[in-house]
Design a protein around this motif. Structure first.
Motif, mmCIF file in Angstrom:
data_model
loop_
_atom_site.group_PDB
_atom_site.id
_atom_site.type_symbol
_atom_site.label_atom_id
_atom_site.label_comp_id
_atom_site.label_asym_id
_atom_site.label_seq_id
_atom_site.Cartn_x
_atom_site.Cartn_y
_atom_site.Cartn_z
ATOM 1 N N LEU A 42 99.999 -48.738 -13.252
ATOM 2 C CA LEU A 42 99.524 -48.984 -14.605
ATOM 3 C C LEU A 42 100.705 -49.463 -15.424
ATOM 4 O O LEU A 42 101.804 -48.901 -15.335
ATOM 5 N N ILE A 43 100.462 -50.493 -16.215
ATOM 6 C CA ILE A 43 101.527 -51.131 -16.982
ATOM 7 C C ILE A 43 101.209 -51.029 -18.464
ATOM 8 O O ILE A 43 100.082 -51.289 -18.892
ATOM 9 N N LEU A 44 102.220 -50.646 -19.228
ATOM 10 C CA LEU A 44 102.161 -50.671 -20.684
ATOM 11 C C LEU A 44 103.512 -51.180 -21.148
ATOM 12 O O LEU A 44 104.525 -50.492 -20.991
ATOM 13 N N GLY A 45 103.522 -52.385 -21.677
ATOM 14 C CA GLY A 45 104.798 -52.999 -22.069
ATOM 15 C C GLY A 45 105.667 -53.214 -20.851
ATOM 16 O O GLY A 45 105.222 -53.755 -19.845
ATOM 17 N N ARG A 46 106.899 -52.743 -20.914
ATOM 18 C CA ARG A 46 107.824 -52.878 -19.777
ATOM 19 C C ARG A 46 107.750 -51.697 -18.826
ATOM 20 O O ARG A 46 108.429 -51.684 -17.803
ATOM 21 N N ARG A 47 106.942 -50.715 -19.177
ATOM 22 C CA ARG A 47 106.832 -49.512 -18.359
ATOM 23 C C ARG A 47 105.742 -49.691 -17.310
ATOM 24 O O ARG A 47 104.586 -49.949 -17.620
ATOM 25 N N ARG A 48 106.151 -49.546 -16.058
ATOM 26 C CA ARG A 48 105.244 -49.663 -14.906
ATOM 27 C C ARG A 48 105.311 -48.345 -14.149
ATOM 28 O O ARG A 48 106.372 -47.969 -13.657
ATOM 29 N N THR A 49 104.177 -47.650 -14.079
ATOM 30 C CA THR A 49 104.122 -46.352 -13.421
ATOM 31 C C THR A 49 103.184 -46.450 -12.228
ATOM 32 O O THR A 49 102.068 -46.953 -12.349
ATOM 33 N N THR A 50 103.643 -45.971 -11.072
ATOM 34 C CA THR A 50 102.807 -46.013 -9.875
ATOM 35 C C THR A 50 102.047 -44.698 -9.728
ATOM 36 O O THR A 50 102.549 -43.620 -10.081
ATOM 37 N N TYR A 51 100.844 -44.811 -9.213
ATOM 38 C CA TYR A 51 99.947 -43.674 -9.074
ATOM 39 C C TYR A 51 99.286 -43.691 -7.713
ATOM 40 O O TYR A 51 99.204 -44.724 -7.053
ATOM 41 N N ARG A 52 98.738 -42.528 -7.384
ATOM 42 C CA ARG A 52 97.851 -42.399 -6.235
ATOM 43 C C ARG A 52 96.505 -41.970 -6.799
ATOM 44 O O ARG A 52 96.411 -40.969 -7.511
#
Length: 158
Positions: A90-100
């Motif tokens: 999931l991306i918000l601005g420059r922040r990209r967080t990976t999930y399961r």
């Protein structure tokens, strides 16, 4: 991982305005760090090409967990997440967080759907055939068979 019935999965294809105006505008804003009522850009490899696919989604934080709900049914992003063993970003601005992502069985979706509809029925209510956050548990459970729901948990760094 999957919760599919023997019948053809439910899917409401987005219209031209949604694809070419709304989704692009939401993606543009979200990539620049502006979350419109919880929006994020979901990124997942395509199940056929492996190329990264991006689509705006609504991230629901409910209780002690986070969820993605497929308001339009078994969409391309749902199929891609299933094919990618639940891995997504999931991306918000420059922040990209990976999930399961873990798909909830239809019988465990009603509470999440109620919370989702309470927050976004103005945007997605038309896809739920008259079911909303004030509907009975039985009505929500019937609707749940048509709307995949995923609990998402951050992947450990490494």
């Amino acid at each position: 991982m999957t919760d599919q019935t023997a019948e053809r999965p439910h899917y409401q294809r987005p219209g031209w305005v949604t694809r070419n105006v709304f989704n692009r505008a939401m993606s543009f804003l979200t990539r620049r760090g502006v979350s419109v009522v919880g929006s994020r850009v979901l990124e997942v490899p395509g199940r056929r090409t492996g190329e990264h696919r991006r689509v705006p989604v609504n991230l629901l934080e409910h209780g002690d967990a986070a969820y993605l709900v497929a308001a339009r049914g078994t969409t391309e992003w749902v199929r891609n997440v299933r094919a990618n063993d639940g891995r997504l970003a999931l991306i918000l601005g420059r922040r990209r967080t990976t999930y399961r992502a873990t798909e909830l069985p239809a019988g465990a979706r009603a509470e999440v759907l109620r919370a989702y509809l309470a927050r976004w029925k103005f945007e997605v209510g038309a896809f739920f055939d008259g079911v909303d956050d004030r509907s009975s548990d039985a009505e929500l459970e019937r609707a749940a068979t048509r709307h995949p729901v995923f609990r998402i948990d951050p992947e450990p760094a490494g």
